[in-house]
Motif scaffolding. Structure first.
Motif, mmCIF file in Angstrom:
data_model
loop_
_atom_site.group_PDB
_atom_site.id
_atom_site.type_symbol
_atom_site.label_atom_id
_atom_site.label_comp_id
_atom_site.label_asym_id
_atom_site.label_seq_id
_atom_site.Cartn_x
_atom_site.Cartn_y
_atom_site.Cartn_z
ATOM 1 N N VAL A 114 1.053 -1.259 -0.348
ATOM 2 C CA VAL A 114 -0.120 -0.276 0.088
ATOM 3 C C VAL A 114 0.838 1.140 -0.287
ATOM 4 C CG1 VAL A 114 -1.966 1.469 1.930
ATOM 5 C CG2 VAL A 114 -1.322 -1.675 1.177
ATOM 6 N N ILE A 115 0.662 2.484 -0.683
ATOM 7 C CA ILE A 115 1.597 3.548 -0.758
ATOM 8 C C ILE A 115 0.934 4.646 -0.711
ATOM 9 C CG2 ILE A 115 3.219 4.731 -2.966
ATOM 10 C CD1 ILE A 115 3.928 1.745 -4.141
ATOM 11 N N GLN A 116 0.764 5.981 0.428
ATOM 12 C CA GLN A 116 -0.470 6.956 0.371
ATOM 13 C C GLN A 116 0.705 7.947 0.032
ATOM 14 O OE1 GLN A 116 -1.568 5.156 4.490
ATOM 15 N NE2 GLN A 116 -2.711 7.181 3.476
ATOM 16 N N PRO A 117 0.969 8.100 -1.244
ATOM 17 C CA PRO A 117 1.679 9.208 -1.635
ATOM 18 C C PRO A 117 2.479 10.747 -0.979
ATOM 19 C CG PRO A 117 0.647 9.220 -3.302
ATOM 20 C CD PRO A 117 -0.008 8.383 -2.103
ATOM 21 N N THR A 118 0.884 10.674 -0.266
ATOM 22 C CA THR A 118 1.317 12.282 0.339
ATOM 23 C C THR A 118 1.030 12.235 1.927
ATOM 24 O OG1 THR A 118 0.187 13.211 -1.256
ATOM 25 C CG2 THR A 118 0.365 14.785 0.206
#
Length: 131
Positions: A23-27
């Motif tokens: 899972v990637i949360q860019p901000t």
């Protein structure tokens, strides 16, 4: 005078995830004016054809709280206290599940986690009885 809030966004580890899942949360930090809407991004990668995605909220000095779950073939689930202003839609094609918060309030200041599998479990216990 406008009040600015900072919402912290972190990726939660997957419970029992395989190496190809993440899972990637860019901000990491989102600044928003109180009363305005905002959207927190969450992008995931999995080989699962029907993934379950979760959002959690953690305020200072407390445990993460389950907010909502979205899945491919159902309506998902949203905790009662988050039904009115918090919305998410799972997009399997784009592999994303952005969280939208309507009319951000001071109480929304927290760390938000996106997770591919449940990471917070409820433990039920009952008092022991002697027979």
């Amino acid at each position: 005078m406008r009040n600015w809030l900072i919402l912290h966004v972190l990726s939660a580890c997957c419970f029992g995830c395989r190496a190809e899942e993440n899972v990637i949360q860019p901000t990491e930090d989102v600044m928003v004016v109180e009363g305005q809407p905002t959207t927190l991004a969450c992008i995931f990668d999995t080989t699962d054809l029907s993934p379950y995605l979760f959002w959690y909220k953690q305020q200072t000095n407390s445990n993460p709280m389950f907010m909502l779950r979205r899945d491919t073939f159902g309506a998902g689930e949203t905790s009662t206290e988050f039904k009115e202003r918090f919305h998410a839609r799972l997009n399997v094609t784009a592999k994303s599940v952005p969280l939208t918060i309507q009319k951000v309030q001071l109480s929304d200041s927290a760390v938000y986690y996106c997770a591919l599998r449940p990471t917070v479990t409820t433990v039920y216990s009952a008092p022991l009885q002697k027979l």
